[in-house]
Design a protein around this motif. Structure first.
Motif, PDB file in Angstrom:
ATOM      1  N   GLY A  82       0.815  -1.212   0.000  1.00  0.00           N
ATOM      2  CA  GLY A  82       0.000   0.000   0.000  1.00  0.00           C
ATOM      3  C   GLY A  82       0.847   1.260   0.000  1.00  0.00           C
ATOM      4  O   GLY A  82       0.559   2.221  -0.724  1.00  0.00           O
ATOM      5  N   ALA A  83       1.916   1.250   0.795  1.00  0.00           N
ATOM      6  CA  ALA A  83       2.817   2.413   0.832  1.00  0.00           C
ATOM      7  C   ALA A  83       3.506   2.594  -0.522  1.00  0.00           C
ATOM      8  O   ALA A  83       3.697   3.722  -0.985  1.00  0.00           O
ATOM      9  CB  ALA A  83       3.850   2.244   1.944  1.00  0.00           C
ATOM     10  N   THR A  84       3.851   1.488  -1.167  1.00  0.00           N
ATOM     11  CA  THR A  84       4.470   1.551  -2.496  1.00  0.00           C
ATOM     12  C   THR A  84       3.495   2.128  -3.520  1.00  0.00           C
ATOM     13  O   THR A  84       3.879   2.950  -4.361  1.00  0.00           O
ATOM     14  CB  THR A  84       4.933   0.148  -2.931  1.00  0.00           C
ATOM     15  N   LEU A  85       2.224   1.734  -3.433  1.00  0.00           N
ATOM     16  CA  LEU A  85       1.207   2.286  -4.331  1.00  0.00           C
ATOM     17  C   LEU A  85       1.099   3.800  -4.137  1.00  0.00           C
ATOM     18  O   LEU A  85       1.102   4.562  -5.104  1.00  0.00           O
ATOM     19  CB  LEU A  85      -0.151   1.630  -4.086  1.00  0.00           C
ATOM     20  N   LEU A  86       1.015   4.241  -2.887  1.00  0.00           N
ATOM     21  CA  LEU A  86       0.924   5.682  -2.632  1.00  0.00           C
ATOM     22  C   LEU A  86       2.167   6.404  -3.138  1.00  0.00           C
ATOM     23  O   LEU A  86       2.085   7.498  -3.691  1.00  0.00           O
ATOM     24  CB  LEU A  86       0.726   5.945  -1.140  1.00  0.00           C
ATOM     25  N   TRP A  87       3.322   5.817  -2.945  1.00  0.00           N
ATOM     26  CA  TRP A  87       4.597   6.381  -3.422  1.00  0.00           C
ATOM     27  C   TRP A  87       4.530   6.614  -4.929  1.00  0.00           C
ATOM     28  O   TRP A  87       4.901   7.665  -5.424  1.00  0.00           O
ATOM     29  CB  TRP A  87       5.721   5.415  -3.055  1.00  0.00           C
ATOM     30  N   ARG A  88       4.039   5.579  -5.648  1.00  0.00           N
ATOM     31  CA  ARG A  88       3.914   5.697  -7.108  1.00  0.00           C
ATOM     32  C   ARG A  88       2.872   6.730  -7.501  1.00  0.00           C
ATOM     33  O   ARG A  88       3.078   7.505  -8.429  1.00  0.00           O
ATOM     34  CB  ARG A  88       3.557   4.344  -7.727  1.00  0.00           C
ATOM     35  N   LEU A  89       1.733   6.740  -6.804  1.00  0.00           N
ATOM     36  CA  LEU A  89       0.676   7.702  -7.127  1.00  0.00           C
ATOM     37  C   LEU A  89       1.149   9.146  -6.948  1.00  0.00           C
ATOM     38  O   LEU A  89       0.713  10.039  -7.658  1.00  0.00           O
ATOM     39  CB  LEU A  89      -0.555   7.472  -6.248  1.00  0.00           C
ATOM     40  N   LEU A  90       2.048   9.360  -5.997  1.00  0.00           N
ATOM     41  CA  LEU A  90       2.571  10.705  -5.743  1.00  0.00           C
ATOM     42  C   LEU A  90       3.783  11.036  -6.609  1.00  0.00           C
ATOM     43  O   LEU A  90       4.457  12.036  -6.388  1.00  0.00           O
ATOM     44  CB  LEU A  90       2.915  10.856  -4.257  1.00  0.00           C
ATOM     45  N   ASP A  91       4.081  10.173  -7.579  1.00  0.00           N
ATOM     46  CA  ASP A  91       5.205  10.373  -8.510  1.00  0.00           C
ATOM     47  C   ASP A  91       6.544  10.555  -7.806  1.00  0.00           C
ATOM     48  O   ASP A  91       7.374  11.368  -8.219  1.00  0.00           O
ATOM     49  CB  ASP A  91       4.936  11.572  -9.440  1.00  0.00           C
ATOM     50  N   MET A  92       6.767   9.780  -6.757  1.00  0.00           N
ATOM     51  CA  MET A  92       8.051   9.807  -6.066  1.00  0.00           C
ATOM     52  C   MET A  92       9.054   9.006  -6.892  1.00  0.00           C
ATOM     53  O   MET A  92       8.669   8.221  -7.758  1.00  0.00           O
ATOM     54  CB  MET A  92       7.895   9.207  -4.668  1.00  0.00           C
ATOM     55  N   PRO A  93      10.371   9.175  -6.638  1.00  0.00           N
ATOM     56  CA  PRO A  93      11.387   8.461  -7.425  1.00  0.00           C
ATOM     57  C   PRO A  93      11.195   6.942  -7.374  1.00  0.00           C
ATOM     58  O   PRO A  93      10.943   6.386  -6.317  1.00  0.00           O
ATOM     59  CB  PRO A  93      12.705   8.853  -6.756  1.00  0.00           C
TER      60      PRO A  93
END
Length: 184
Positions: A82-93
């Motif tokens: 879930g944290a990885t999904l949010l990371w991707r959704l926020l366009d993090m590196p």
């Protein structure tokens, strides 16, 4: 896979606490797919299916043999995904192994949560897992035009799942209290 992931996500969202064995098998399956992509670069569909089945089987065995440890491990996996999904959704590196940062941080937080507050931890984790699966599928269909819409959809679904499952838990506790107060 889109319809299957969305259906599994919906089941986890509204009934995951009651079906936590199912949640554990699903988390093992998804972890197998994700880890095969991260560590083995398994683009071959056959290998992805093999890792998914292995993950599901290991999750089910772990769930039966070591319930508390299984829930902590699944909490780690669900929190990490879930944290990885949010990371991707926020366009993090995302280059290299950057996705391991949110995976490990989210995993630790979720594992601790489920060990400290078992019932409510299960509610939050299964809702988190269901919201993650549904949001991931919405992201693929381009229904989520911006990162913030994706994040809002994720947290909206998470809240809906937590509320539905908390109401169910409260109802179960009321029924148990009523039974225990009945004259024998």
């Amino acid at each position: 896979m889109s319809i299957l992931y969305s259906a599994v996500g919906a089941i986890l969202l509204v009934a995951g606490r009651k079906l936590y064995w199912f949640f554990i098998a699903v988390a093992g399956m998804i972890a197998g797919i994700v880890l095969s992509n991260i560590f083995l670069d398994a683009e071959n569909l056959t290998w992805r299916i093999v890792f998914a089945v292995l993950g599901a089987v290991l999750g089910a065995i772990l769930a039966i043999a070591l319930q508390k440890i299984a829930i902590a491990v699944v909490g780690f996996i669900a929190g990490g995904l879930g944290a990885t999904l949010l990371w991707r959704l926020l366009d993090m590196p995302q280059e290299g192994r950057m996705l391991l940062i949110p995976f490990i941080a989210g995993g630790i937080i979720a594992a601790v949560l489920v060990l400290v507050a078992y019932e409510y931890g299960l509610i939050i984790l299964t809702s988190w897992g269901g919201a993650s699966l549904i949001t991931q599928e919405l992201e693929k269909t381009a229904l989520l035009e911006s990162a913030w819409i994706g994040v809002a959809a994720f947290f909206g679904l998470l809240l809906i799942g937590v509320v539905i499952q908390a109401i169910g838990l409260s109802s179960e506790h009321k029924k148990k209290r009523a039974k225990s107060e009945e004259p024998a």
